[in-house]
Design an enzyme around this catalytic site. Structure first.
Site, PDB file in Angstrom:
ATOM      1  N   GLU A  19      45.874 -10.049 -16.733  1.00 52.68           N
ATOM      2  CA  GLU A  19      45.502  -8.787 -17.348  1.00 52.68           C
ATOM      3  C   GLU A  19      45.058  -9.069 -18.770  1.00 52.68           C
ATOM      4  O   GLU A  19      45.673  -9.884 -19.455  1.00 52.68           O
ATOM      5  CB  GLU A  19      46.682  -7.815 -17.331  1.00 52.68           C
ATOM      6  CG  GLU A  19      46.333  -6.556 -16.601  1.00 52.68           C
ATOM      7  CD  GLU A  19      47.528  -5.783 -16.059  1.00 52.68           C
ATOM      8  OE1 GLU A  19      47.408  -4.571 -15.963  1.00 52.68           O
ATOM      9  OE2 GLU A  19      48.571  -6.408 -15.741  1.00 52.68           O
ATOM     10  N   GLY A  20      43.967  -8.442 -19.179  1.00 51.95           N
ATOM     11  CA  GLY A  20      43.511  -8.689 -20.547  1.00 51.95           C
ATOM     12  C   GLY A  20      42.848  -7.466 -21.103  1.00 51.95           C
ATOM     13  O   GLY A  20      42.909  -6.394 -20.497  1.00 51.95           O
ATOM     14  N   SER A  21      42.190  -7.641 -22.240  1.00 51.12           N
ATOM     15  CA  SER A  21      41.533  -6.512 -22.888  1.00 51.12           C
ATOM     16  C   SER A  21      40.369  -6.026 -22.010  1.00 51.12           C
ATOM     17  O   SER A  21      40.018  -4.859 -22.005  1.00 51.12           O
ATOM     18  CB  SER A  21      41.021  -6.946 -24.251  1.00 51.12           C
ATOM     19  OG  SER A  21      40.262  -8.116 -24.107  1.00 51.12           O
ATOM     20  N   ARG A  35      41.339  -6.322 -15.433  1.00 51.62           N
ATOM     21  CA  ARG A  35      42.337  -7.078 -14.675  1.00 51.62           C
ATOM     22  C   ARG A  35      41.676  -8.185 -13.859  1.00 51.62           C
ATOM     23  O   ARG A  35      40.508  -8.110 -13.520  1.00 51.62           O
ATOM     24  CB  ARG A  35      43.050  -6.171 -13.668  1.00 51.62           C
ATOM     25  CG  ARG A  35      43.676  -4.944 -14.254  1.00 51.62           C
ATOM     26  CD  ARG A  35      44.496  -4.223 -13.195  1.00 51.62           C
ATOM     27  NE  ARG A  35      43.659  -3.701 -12.110  1.00 51.62           N
ATOM     28  CZ  ARG A  35      44.153  -3.107 -11.017  1.00 51.62           C
ATOM     29  NH1 ARG A  35      45.470  -2.994 -10.871  1.00 51.62           N
ATOM     30  NH2 ARG A  35      43.347  -2.641 -10.079  1.00 51.62           N
ATOM     31  N   LYS A  92      37.522 -10.183 -10.819  1.00 55.32           N
ATOM     32  CA  LYS A  92      37.701  -9.813 -12.219  1.00 55.32           C
ATOM     33  C   LYS A  92      37.068  -8.433 -12.389  1.00 55.32           C
ATOM     34  O   LYS A  92      35.870  -8.278 -12.164  1.00 55.32           O
ATOM     35  CB  LYS A  92      37.042 -10.865 -13.106  1.00 55.32           C
ATOM     36  CG  LYS A  92      37.471 -10.775 -14.561  1.00 55.32           C
ATOM     37  CD  LYS A  92      37.113 -12.049 -15.317  1.00 55.32           C
ATOM     38  CE  LYS A  92      37.165 -11.827 -16.814  1.00 55.32           C
ATOM     39  NZ  LYS A  92      36.901 -13.033 -17.576  1.00 55.32           N
ATOM     40  N   ASP A  94      34.125 -20.736 -25.078  1.00 54.44           N
ATOM     41  CA  ASP A  94      35.571 -20.481 -25.083  1.00 54.44           C
ATOM     42  C   ASP A  94      36.290 -21.507 -24.208  1.00 54.44           C
ATOM     43  O   ASP A  94      37.159 -21.162 -23.407  1.00 54.44           O
ATOM     44  CB  ASP A  94      35.853 -19.041 -24.633  1.00 54.44           C
ATOM     45  CG  ASP A  94      37.253 -18.557 -25.043  1.00 54.44           C
ATOM     46  OD1 ASP A  94      37.902 -19.222 -25.894  1.00 54.44           O
ATOM     47  OD2 ASP A  94      37.701 -17.533 -24.510  1.00 54.44           O
TER      48      ASP A  94
HETATM   49  P1  ADP Z   1      40.129 -13.394 -19.930  1.00 55.31           P
HETATM   50  O1  ADP Z   1      40.578 -14.672 -20.569  1.00 55.31           O
HETATM   51  O2  ADP Z   1      38.847 -12.874 -20.472  1.00 55.31           O
HETATM   52  O3  ADP Z   1      41.241 -12.393 -19.936  1.00 55.31           O
HETATM   53  P2  ADP Z   1      39.861 -14.912 -17.432  1.00 55.31           P
HETATM   54  O4  ADP Z   1      38.587 -14.988 -16.655  1.00 55.31           O
HETATM   55  O5  ADP Z   1      40.248 -16.145 -18.173  1.00 55.31           O
HETATM   56  O6  ADP Z   1      39.791 -13.643 -18.389  1.00 55.31           O
HETATM   57  O7  ADP Z   1      41.007 -14.494 -16.415  1.00 55.31           O
HETATM   58  C1  ADP Z   1      42.285 -14.049 -16.847  1.00 55.31           C
HETATM   59  C2  ADP Z   1      43.389 -14.789 -16.111  1.00 55.31           C
HETATM   60  O8  ADP Z   1      43.269 -14.582 -14.689  1.00 55.31           O
HETATM   61  C3  ADP Z   1      43.358 -16.300 -16.298  1.00 55.31           C
HETATM   62  O9  ADP Z   1      44.017 -16.747 -17.445  1.00 55.31           O
HETATM   63  C4  ADP Z   1      44.051 -16.782 -15.004  1.00 55.31           C
HETATM   64  O10 ADP Z   1      45.445 -16.721 -15.134  1.00 55.31           O
HETATM   65  C5  ADP Z   1      43.553 -15.783 -13.980  1.00 55.31           C
HETATM   66  N1  ADP Z   1      42.315 -16.279 -13.336  1.00 55.31           N
HETATM   67  C6  ADP Z   1      41.042 -15.970 -13.683  1.00 55.31           C
HETATM   68  N2  ADP Z   1      40.136 -16.576 -12.893  1.00 55.31           N
HETATM   69  C7  ADP Z   1      40.844 -17.300 -11.992  1.00 55.31           C
HETATM   70  C8  ADP Z   1      40.486 -18.140 -10.872  1.00 55.31           C
HETATM   71  N3  ADP Z   1      39.207 -18.344 -10.542  1.00 55.31           N
HETATM   72  N4  ADP Z   1      41.474 -18.714 -10.170  1.00 55.31           N
HETATM   73  C9  ADP Z   1      42.766 -18.495 -10.507  1.00 55.31           C
HETATM   74  N5  ADP Z   1      43.173 -17.719 -11.526  1.00 55.31           N
HETATM   75  C10 ADP Z   1      42.243 -17.114 -12.270  1.00 55.31           C
END
Ligand code: ADP
Ligand code: MG
Length: 265
Positions: free
Chosen positions: A12-14, A17, A33, A127
């Site tokens: 979960e982020g800004s 989800r 995402k 990033d």
């Molecule tokens: P943000 O950093 O912008 O919040 P991310 O794309 O890094 O978004 O995704 C958030 C979180 O979701 C990640 O830190 C990870 O824990 C999980 N996640 C995202 N993409 C994947 C993936 N392809 N496989 C497994 N986990 C993922």
């Protein structure tokens, strides 16, 4: 959306989800995402850029794009699920046990291969950090999270807005210079150092002292047991002038460390 069933929330982020979903017809798992679509036009383009740039990538060391669409005010990006979680979690699980050199070389070579594919398409990731690098169940790594990516030399790359995560940000960015492919190399150097020591190369209790350390290029020495080539490589990836840093292509093809790395690709 009816083609997928929802399994769990994995992040979960800004932005919104990240969900683990399963395709009903193939039973394959994917990450969805969900990004809240902003009303503001330039923010909207920014959100769409993540899907567009990820969809252009096709490489074994980059999280694979499946599909994207917009529905109910959400941008939905479906991508490959990496069941091993992210590299930061993996590093934290080590406690104080160092990774073996072979493991470090393998992961780093794979990251460079992924980054080379991105740079060959004239895209900057912007990033790169252990939290945005994912592990598969067969133990390989994939670069993910294109939420900050942009096209090289685009107005984006020149926009001063700081992106990234402070520990991994190259000195030229603090100096308000445009982001370039060597700024990604700096960030990869930070991840390589993290793999070698389980610590950030540049760490401080305040932003000001962190930026000072980064801009002096002052990092604690690496443990002696690491091969000289790795120490030499890290020193070059942390050169102050981006022009003095090797490109990922050079690291993989003609750097002193290339032979060590390529035996792992
Ligand atoms: P943000 O950093 O912008 O919040 P991310 O794309 O890094 O978004 O995704 C958030 C979180 O979701 C990640 O830190 C990870 O824990 C999980 N996640 C995202 N993409 C994947 C993936 N392809 N496989 C497994 N986990 C993922
Ligand atoms: Mg992320």
């Amino acid at each position: 959306m009816e083609r997928y069933s929802h399994l769990s929330v994995i992040g979960e982020g800004s932005f919104g989800r990240a969900l683990l979903v399963k395709c009903k017809s193939t039973q394959e798992k994917y990450v969805l995402k969900e990004i809240q679509l902003p009303k503001n036009q330039s923010k909207l383009e920014e959100a769409r850029r993540e899907a567009i740039l990820l969809s252009k990538m096709k490489h074994p060391n980059i999280v694979a794009f499946r599909e994207a669409f917009e529905a109910d005010g959400l941008l939905c990006i479906f991508m490959e699920y990496c069941s091993g979680g992210d590299l930061l979690q993996r590093i934290q699980r080590q406690k104080n046990t160092q990774f073996g050199v072979e493991n470090i070389l393998k992961w780093f070579a794979q990251m460079c291969a992924g980054a080379q594919h991105i740079h060959d398409k004239r895209v900057l990731h912007r990033d790169l950090k252990s939290k945005n690098i994912f592990l598969t169940d067969d133990g390989s790594v994939k670069l993910g999270d294109f939420g900050s990516a942009c096209v090289l030399n685009s107005s984006r790359a020149h926009a001063q807005a700081y992106v990234g995560t402070p520990y991994y940000v190259a000195p030229e960015i603090w100096d308000s210079k445009p982001y370039n492919n060597k700024s990604d190399v700096w960030s990869l150097g930070c991840v390589l150092y993290e793999l070698c020591t389980l610590k950030h190369p540049f760490q401080a209790s305040s932003w000001k002292s962190l930026i000072l350390k980064v801009c002096r290029g002052a990092y604690p020495p690496l443990p002696d047991h690491l091969p000289y080539e790795l120490q030499y490589l890290i020193r070059h990836m942390f050169k102050m002038n981006p022009k003095d840093r090797p490109s990922v292509r050079t690291i993989l093809t003609s750097h002193r460390v290339s032979k060590l790395l390529c035996s792992h690709l």
